[in-house]
Design an enzyme around this catalytic site. Structure first.
Site: not given
Length: 283
Positions: A175, A182, A189, A243, A246
Site C-alpha cells: 500500500a 499497518h 500478517d 492476501e 492479512h
C-alpha cells in the site's frame, strides 16, 4: 264440410301466434339493447379502468421500493467512527500517525495494545488446534511503510521493469505509505511457519489459503474479532490483491457480520454511513 272448415282455420291461428311471438321478440331485443348501451361499459371505458388499475399498481410498487431504499440495513450496534473500524486505504489516507499505546508481541512485532487480548486468544486457540503460526508483520509507521514501498519499487526497477511497471507491480501488494492498514496497529500478517521457514521467503504467499493455518484462520479469526481484510474477488473494492495472511481487528460482532455477509471493511463502512445518514445508527 265440417272437416274442410276446421282445416281452413288452422293456418290463421298459427299466423296470429307467429306475429305475437315476433313482436315479443322485437320488444325483448329493444329493451336488451337499451340495457346494454346504458349499463355495460364500452371497450374504451374498460381499458380506462384497467389502465388506471395498472397505474395504481405501479405507484404502489414504486412506493414500496422507495420505502425499502429509505430503510436502514440491520447491522451490529456500531458506528463508522469507532476506533476499531478506522478505514485506511488509497481513498482514505492518513496525513499523520495515529496515536496509540503499542504492545510488543512474542514475534517482536507491535500492535495496538487494545487488541492484545483478542490477538493472544487467537494465537492460543490456533495452537490448541494444532496450528503452527508465525507472525511476520504488525504495526508499521508511515515512515516504515515508505521504506517498505521504496525497497520493493527499487527491486522491480532493478529487475528490468519500467518506472510505471515497477510502481504497478509494487502496489499490487504494498500500500501507499499513507494508505497502509499497518499504520493503524490493528492489522497483523500471520502465516504458516512452514512457509515462513522456506529459505528466502517471507511466508506471504497466496498459497497459504491451502495450508492448514490459512484454512483455520479464515474460518476462526472472526470468532476473535479479526477479518480477512483482502479477500478474493474483492480487489476492485479494496485496491489490494488477495492476501490470505492479512487479518484486521474490527471486533467480534462486526467480524462475524462482515464474514457472514461477505463484506469488506469498505462495504461495511458504507452501510454504516448510510444508516447514520438515515438517523438509524443505533439498531
Amino acid at each position: 264440410m265440417e272437416t274442410k272448415k276446421k282445416s281452413s282455420h288452422i293456418p290463421e291461428r298459427y299466423a296470429l301466434r307467429l306475429r305475437f311471438l315476433a313482436g315479443l321478440l322485437l320488444a325483448m331485443l329493444f329493451f336488451t339493447g337499451c340495457s346494454t348501451d346504458d349499463d355495460e361499459p364500452s371497450n374504451s371505458q374498460q381499458y380506462s379502468k384497467i389502465s388506471a388499475h395498472s397505474e395504481e399498481s405501479q405507484d404502489s410498487s414504486s412506493a414500496i421500493v422507495a420505502e425499502s431504499e429509505s430503510k436502514a440495513i440491520v447491522t451490529p450496534a456500531a458506528s463508522s467512527a469507532d476506533w476499531n473500524l478506522v478505514l485506511v486505504n488509497r481513498e482514505n489516507q492518513r496525513a499523520e500517525e495515529i496515536v496509540m499505546e503499542l504492545y510488543l508481541t512474542e514475534s517482536g512485532y507491535q500492535i495496538d495494545s487494545r487488541i492484545q487480548e483478542p490477538y493472544l486468544q487467537l494465537m492460543e486457540a490456533g495452537k490448541a488446534a494444532g496450528m503452527d503460526f508465525t507472525m511476520v508483520s504488525g504495526y508499521r509507521s508511515i515512515e516504515q511503510q515508505q521504506t517498505n514501498y521504496d525497497v520493493n519499487y527499487q527491486n522491480y526497477l532493478a529487475s528490468g521493469l519500467s518506472e510505471e511497471e515497477a510502481r504497478t507491480k509494487t502496489e499490487e501488494y504494498i500500500a501507499l505509505p499513507n494508505a497502509s492498514e499497518h499504520i493503524t496497529g490493528l492489522a497483523v500478517d500471520i502465516t504458516s511457519t512452514a512457509l515462513a521457514n522456506q529459505e528466502g521467503n517471507s511466508g506471504l504467499f497466496p498459497d497459504l489459503e491451502n495450508y492448514p493455518e490459512g484454512l483455520w484462520l479464515k474460518e476462526n479469526a472472526p470468532k476473535f474479532g479479526f477479518v480477512l481484510r483482502y479477500p478474493k474477488e474483492k480487489e476492485a473494492i479494496t485496491g489490494i490483491n488477495f492476501e490470505p495472511w492479512h487479518f484486521r481487528y474490527v471486533g467480534i460482532e462486526n467480524a462475524m457480520y462482515m464474514t457472514e455477509n461477505n463484506l469488506t471493511l469498505e462495504e461495511y463502512i458504507a452501510i454504516l454511513k448510510q444508516n447514520e445518514a438515515l438517523g438509524n445508527n443505533n439498531q
